[in-house]
Scaffold this motif. Structure first.
Motif, mmCIF file in Angstrom:
data_model
loop_
_atom_site.group_PDB
_atom_site.id
_atom_site.type_symbol
_atom_site.label_atom_id
_atom_site.label_comp_id
_atom_site.label_asym_id
_atom_site.label_seq_id
_atom_site.Cartn_x
_atom_site.Cartn_y
_atom_site.Cartn_z
ATOM 1 N N THR A 3 28.494 -51.692 -52.632
ATOM 2 C CA THR A 3 27.926 -50.397 -52.238
ATOM 3 C C THR A 3 28.872 -49.628 -51.323
ATOM 4 O O THR A 3 28.692 -48.428 -51.100
ATOM 5 C CB THR A 3 26.604 -50.600 -51.482
ATOM 6 O OG1 THR A 3 26.870 -51.260 -50.225
ATOM 7 C CG2 THR A 3 25.636 -51.443 -52.300
ATOM 8 N N ARG A 58 13.802 -51.621 -47.364
ATOM 9 C CA ARG A 58 14.199 -50.464 -48.176
ATOM 10 C C ARG A 58 15.637 -50.591 -48.646
ATOM 11 O O ARG A 58 15.961 -50.290 -49.801
ATOM 12 C CB ARG A 58 14.017 -49.169 -47.384
ATOM 13 C CG ARG A 58 12.564 -48.751 -47.205
ATOM 14 C CD ARG A 58 12.451 -47.287 -46.815
ATOM 15 N NE ARG A 58 13.071 -47.009 -45.529
ATOM 16 C CZ ARG A 58 12.447 -47.144 -44.358
ATOM 17 N NH1 ARG A 58 11.192 -47.570 -44.323
ATOM 18 N NH2 ARG A 58 13.056 -46.850 -43.232
ATOM 19 N N TRP A 59 16.509 -51.019 -47.747
ATOM 20 C CA TRP A 59 17.912 -51.202 -48.128
ATOM 21 C C TRP A 59 18.041 -52.227 -49.253
ATOM 22 O O TRP A 59 18.797 -52.038 -50.199
ATOM 23 C CB TRP A 59 18.723 -51.648 -46.916
ATOM 24 C CG TRP A 59 19.126 -50.525 -45.993
ATOM 25 C CD1 TRP A 59 18.993 -49.186 -46.221
ATOM 26 C CD2 TRP A 59 19.714 -50.661 -44.703
ATOM 27 N NE1 TRP A 59 19.471 -48.476 -45.146
ATOM 28 C CE2 TRP A 59 19.922 -49.354 -44.201
ATOM 29 C CE3 TRP A 59 20.094 -51.746 -43.920
ATOM 30 C CZ2 TRP A 59 20.502 -49.120 -42.944
ATOM 31 C CZ3 TRP A 59 20.660 -51.509 -42.674
ATOM 32 C CH2 TRP A 59 20.868 -50.213 -42.194
ATOM 33 N N ALA A 61 15.731 -53.171 -51.463
ATOM 34 C CA ALA A 61 15.130 -52.677 -52.709
ATOM 35 C C ALA A 61 16.032 -51.666 -53.412
ATOM 36 O O ALA A 61 16.108 -51.638 -54.647
ATOM 37 C CB ALA A 61 13.772 -52.048 -52.417
ATOM 38 N N ALA A 62 16.733 -50.851 -52.627
ATOM 39 C CA ALA A 62 17.576 -49.800 -53.205
ATOM 40 C C ALA A 62 19.019 -50.244 -53.410
ATOM 41 O O ALA A 62 19.811 -49.500 -53.997
ATOM 42 C CB ALA A 62 17.545 -48.563 -52.311
ATOM 43 N N GLY A 63 19.358 -51.455 -52.928
ATOM 44 C CA GLY A 63 20.749 -51.911 -53.039
ATOM 45 C C GLY A 63 21.694 -51.038 -52.242
ATOM 46 O O GLY A 63 22.806 -50.725 -52.666
ATOM 47 N N THR A 64 21.272 -50.649 -51.022
ATOM 48 C CA THR A 64 22.018 -49.681 -50.217
ATOM 49 C C THR A 64 23.233 -50.289 -49.536
ATOM 50 O O THR A 64 24.244 -49.616 -49.350
ATOM 51 C CB THR A 64 21.083 -49.061 -49.150
ATOM 52 O OG1 THR A 64 19.941 -48.503 -49.794
ATOM 53 C CG2 THR A 64 21.792 -47.971 -48.364
#
Length: 281
Positions: A3, A58-59, A61-64
């Motif tokens: 990422t 959240r990170w 789940a979103a692959g941030t």
């Protein structure tokens, strides 16, 4: 696929983040290493632990982010277990014994506080106040217990007051300590921002530093050397700490098993804000 980001969540008020130099210097050190592999730090500022845990979810789940740097390790810290469950690689900035296993980079807070205490007791101080960071932080507990232990061996009982690293807390607590019926002869602060604010309060109250009051800061940012008098402080190479954490992140992403990195050394820098206590103190 990368990422290009390594996450770091700072749980504090935005005012604290805005005035505290520690984390900007830490991030600069980490990025110096991370950029070699095309990574940079993604910083999020949240108000509490629940918001921090939600940010990690959240990170994930979103692959941030590729990994996370876990700062200010807590007593009974829930974050390593959550990050392991989410499958997000992580490195702890501070002592972490697990489980789950997690690489960590830390300063030796017990040795550092022991050096501060021995120095102040050696000067003859017997009325010592300690303005701490949040009590939930493991390094705060280590500093408090070490100061208590060293002082107890000399028959001294320090006063401990919890702060939040902000200038407002440093000023408020210092004013309360110095206007008490029995003010301390020395105040030790857990960061430089609170120490500088405390110096300003002492000057406002007409209390001479170090003739009537000694002050000790922590971390040794440029703030400590720009005050008058310059502040005695525990010097920690924050830039090196960041570099070591960045290297630990890269090693973790490369598949290295969790292992502790070298402890970042700290030393007491004695400047003009400390002296022997005034007669009768």
């Amino acid at each position: 696929m990368s990422t290009g980001a390594v996450g770091m969540v700072r749980t504090a008020s935005r005012r604290v983040v805005g005035v505290e130099p520690f984390f900007m210097e830490f991030i600069a050190g980490a990025e110096e290493v991370l950029t070699e592999d095309g990574l940079s730090v993604l910083l999020a500022v949240v108000v509490d632990e629940a918001a921090e845990l939600a940010m990690y979810a959240r990170w994930a789940a979103a692959g941030t982010v590729d990994a996370v740097m876990v700062t200010n390790v807590l007593v009974d810290d829930p974050r390593p277990a959550l990050l392991a469950e989410l499958g997000v690689p992580a490195v702890a900035v501070g002592a972490w014994d697990g489980p789950p296993p997690l690489p960590s980079v830390r300063a030796d807070d017990a040795a550092a506080m022991s050096a501060v205490a021995e120095y102040l007791l050696g000067l003859g101080h017997r009325s010592i106040a300690h303005v701490t960071g949040p009590a939930t932080y493991l390094h705060t507990r280590n500093r408090v217990t070490t100061l208590d232990r060293v002082c107890e061996a000399r028959g001294v009982v320090p006063v401990t007051v919890e702060g939040d690293y902000s200038d407002l807390a440093g000023a408020r607590i210092t004013r309360a300590l110095l206007t008490d019926a029995e003010p301390p002869s020395v105040i030790v602060y857990d960061n430089d921002v609170m120490a500088v604010a405390g110096l300003h309060v002492a000057q406002e109250l007409g209390i001479a530093v170090p003739a009537d009051l000694s002050l000790v800061g922590w971390d040794d940012s440029a703030l400590c050397q720009l005050t008058l008098p310059p502040l005695t402080t525990m010097t920690l190479d924050v830039h090196l700490l960041g570099r070591l954490v960045g290297a630990a992140v890269l090693a973790t992403l490369a598949g290295s098993p969790p292992q502790d990195q070298p402890v970042v050394p700290a030393r007491l820098s004695i400047r003009g804000s400390t002296a022997e206590p005034a007669a009768g103190r």
